[in-house]
Design a protein around this motif. Structure first.
Motif, PDB file in Angstrom:
ATOM      1  N   GLU A 204      -4.100   0.240   9.529  1.00 46.88           N
ATOM      2  CA  GLU A 204      -4.691  -0.999  10.028  1.00 46.88           C
ATOM      3  C   GLU A 204      -3.631  -2.074  10.218  1.00 46.88           C
ATOM      4  O   GLU A 204      -3.630  -2.806  11.222  1.00 46.88           O
TER       5      GLU A 204
ATOM      6  N   HIS B 192       0.819  -1.209   0.000  1.00 46.83           N
ATOM      7  CA  HIS B 192       0.000   0.000   0.000  1.00 46.83           C
ATOM      8  C   HIS B 192       0.859   1.267   0.000  1.00 46.83           C
ATOM      9  O   HIS B 192       0.442   2.306  -0.547  1.00 46.83           O
TER      10      HIS B 192
ATOM     11  N   ASN C 261      -3.707   8.072  -3.077  1.00 50.29           N
ATOM     12  CA  ASN C 261      -5.043   7.690  -2.586  1.00 50.29           C
ATOM     13  C   ASN C 261      -4.963   7.471  -1.079  1.00 50.29           C
ATOM     14  O   ASN C 261      -4.199   6.631  -0.601  1.00 50.29           O
ATOM     15  N   THR C 262      -5.800   8.202  -0.308  1.00 48.83           N
ATOM     16  CA  THR C 262      -5.752   8.088   1.163  1.00 48.83           C
ATOM     17  C   THR C 262      -6.198   6.720   1.665  1.00 48.83           C
ATOM     18  O   THR C 262      -5.892   6.352   2.792  1.00 48.83           O
ATOM     19  N   GLU C 263      -6.914   5.983   0.846  1.00 47.70           N
ATOM     20  CA  GLU C 263      -7.357   4.647   1.258  1.00 47.70           C
ATOM     21  C   GLU C 263      -6.165   3.751   1.569  1.00 47.70           C
ATOM     22  O   GLU C 263      -6.219   2.907   2.463  1.00 47.70           O
ATOM     23  N   HIS C 264      -5.074   3.954   0.840  1.00 45.20           N
ATOM     24  CA  HIS C 264      -3.880   3.146   1.088  1.00 45.20           C
ATOM     25  C   HIS C 264      -3.273   3.458   2.462  1.00 45.20           C
ATOM     26  O   HIS C 264      -2.769   2.567   3.146  1.00 45.20           O
TER      27      HIS C 264
ATOM     28  N   GLU D  89      -4.979   4.331   5.062  1.00 46.93           N
ATOM     29  CA  GLU D  89      -5.849   3.674   6.046  1.00 46.93           C
ATOM     30  C   GLU D  89      -5.470   2.203   6.190  1.00 46.93           C
ATOM     31  O   GLU D  89      -5.444   1.662   7.295  1.00 46.93           O
ATOM     32  N   LYS D  90      -5.192   1.559   5.069  1.00 47.15           N
ATOM     33  CA  LYS D  90      -4.781   0.153   5.116  1.00 47.15           C
ATOM     34  C   LYS D  90      -3.439   0.001   5.836  1.00 47.15           C
ATOM     35  O   LYS D  90      -3.219  -0.963   6.569  1.00 47.15           O
TER      36      LYS D  90
END
Length: 351
Positions: free
Chosen positions: A188, A170, A179-182, A184-185
Motif C-alpha cells: 500500500e 513494516h 506476518n503477511t499483513e506487514h 500488504e501495508k
C-alpha cells in the motif's frame, strides 16, 4: 589664416551636430532631453514617441511626472541626483506609463548636458530609456521555476518520508514475525509513493508552456477524458458544448482530474455535468457535480500543492488542473452548483 581656421572650426561643429542629430533620430532606444530647472521635456526622438505612444508635440507638452507617476520621487532622489552630482547615472527600476495607460518596465541611463547653471549644476540632461519587458518576463519565469523546484524539493523530502517510514517499519516487523499483513501495508505504501511520483511528474509537466494548440470541441474532449477515469457508477452529462482552442492532451488530463475529484468527494453515484459558460461577464466552460460541495474554508486552498481532505489522496490533482488551466492563459474558480455540489468554472475570456 585666422578666418580659415574659424571656418574649419564651424564646419567641424556643424558636422558634429549632424552626427549627433542622426544618432538621436535613429537610436533604437528612446532618447529624451530633459530641462532640469523647468522639469519638462525639451526634445524626444522617434523611438521615444513609439515607446510611449504619444505624438512628438504631445510628448513635449508633458512633464516627467506624467510618464513616471508611480516612482517619480524615487527617480529624482536616486537617478536625477546622481546625474546632477556625478555627471551621469543609471537605474533599471523605472516604470513608464504610455498614452494607452500601459506600464512598461524600463532601464534608463542619463548624462548631464551643458550649459551649467549659475550654481555650477547642469540645467539639462539626456535620458536614454530601454524597454526591458522581455527581460522582466524572463526573470519572472526563472523565479517561477526556482519556486517550483523548491516546492518539489519540499514535497519530495516531506511527503515521501511518511510512506518510506511505513515501509521501513513494516519490513522490520515482517522480518521478525513473517506476518503477511506487514507485506500488504508495504504494498500500500509503495502504491501511494508510485501515485505521488506519477502526479509530481504530471505536475511538473503541467506548468510548462502550452505549444500544441488546436481547435477542440468541449463535448469531445470531455468524453475522451471521462473514458480515461475509473468512474465507478457515476453519471456523466454534457449539457452544452463549445469550441475551445488549446492542447487536447493537457485538457483531457485536467478534466480527468476534475472528474476523479468529483467521484472521490461526491461518492460513486455522483452525477457530473459539463457545459459552456457564455454570459455578459465571462466566456468558458464548467464542470459541476451534485455531491456535498466544498466548504468555504477549503476553497481558498483547494488548488494548493498537497492540499487534500482524502486520507488516501496525494493532494496534487487540483494543483495539476490549475497549472494546466493557467498554462493556457485561462482562470479557474470554484463555486457552488445548483444542486449544492462543487462547480469548477474555467474562464477563457472576461468582459
Amino acid at each position: 589664416m585666422t578666418g580659415q581656421n574659424v571656418d574649419a572650426t564651424e564646419d567641424a561643429g556643424q558636422r558634429f551636430q549632424r552626427r549627433y542629430r542622426k544618432i538621436f533620430q535613429h537610436s533604437n532606444d528612446a532618447v529624451m532631453i530633459v530641462d532640469l530647472e523647468r522639469d519638462e521635456f525639451v526634445d524626444a526622438n522617434p523611438a521615444a514617441v513609439d515607446l510611449l505612444g504619444y505624438e512628438r508635440d504631445e510628448l513635449l507638452d508633458l512633464h516627467p511626472e506624467d510618464i513616471h507617476p508611480d516612482d517619480l520621487q524615487e527617480v529624482r532622489e536616486e537617478f536625477v541626483s546622481q546625474v546632477v552630482e556625478e555627471g551621469s547615472g543609471f537605474t533599471e527600476r523605472l516604470t513608464c506609463l504610455t498614452a494607452g495607460d500601459d506600464e512598461i518596465p524600463a532601464e534608463v541611463s542619463g548624462a548631464a548636458l551643458d550649459p551649467e547653471g549659475s550654481d555650477g549644476a547642469p540645467t539639462r540632461m539626456i535620458a536614454m530609456l530601454r524597454d526591458i519587458s522581455d527581460r522582466v518576463e524572463r526573470q519572472r519565469e526563472l523565479e517561477d521555476k526556482i519556486d517550483r523546484l523548491e516546492r518539489f524539493a519540499s514535497i519530495v523530502s516531506h511527503d515521501l518520508r511518511t510512506p518510506l517510514t511505513i515501509i521501513k517499519g513494516h519490513a522490520s516487523e515482517a522480518r521478525k514475525t513473517s506476518n503477511t499483513e506487514h507485506f500488504e501495508k508495504i504494498d500500500e505504501a509503495v502504491d501511494r509513493m508510485d501515485r505521488m511520483l506519477s502526479e509530481l511528474l504530471s505536475l511538473a509537466r503541467a506548468g510548462t508552456v502550452i505549444d500544441d494548440r488546436r481547435e477542440l470541441d468541449l463535448e469531445t474532449v470531455t468524453r475522451d477524458a471521462w473514458d480515461c477515469v475509473d468512474t465507478l457508477s457515476a453519471t456523466f452529462e454534457v449539457e452544452s458544448t463549445t469550441a475551445l482552442y488549446g492542447d487536447g492532451d493537457r485538457l483531457r488530463e485536467a478534466l480527468a482530474n476534475l472528474f476523479e475529484n468529483a467521484v472521490t468527494h461526491g461518492g460513486s453515484a455522483v452525477t457530473i455535468r459539463v457545459g459552456r459558460i457564455d454570459s455578459d461577464e465571462k466566456i468558458g466552460f464548467y464542470v459541476e457535480d451534485d455531491g456535498d460541495g466544498m466548504p468555504d474554508e477549503i476553497r481558498d486552498t483547494a488548488f494548493d500543492w498537497g492540499e487534500t481532505t482524502d486520507s488516501e489522496g496525494t493532494g496534487f490533482g487540483l494543483a495539476i488542473v490549475t497549472e494546466i488551466i493557467h498554462a493556457h492563459g485561462w482562470e479557474i474558480d470554484i463555486a457552488e452548483s445548483t444542486t449544492g455540489g462543487s462547480r469548477f468554472e474555467i474562464v477563457i475570456e472576461e468582459s
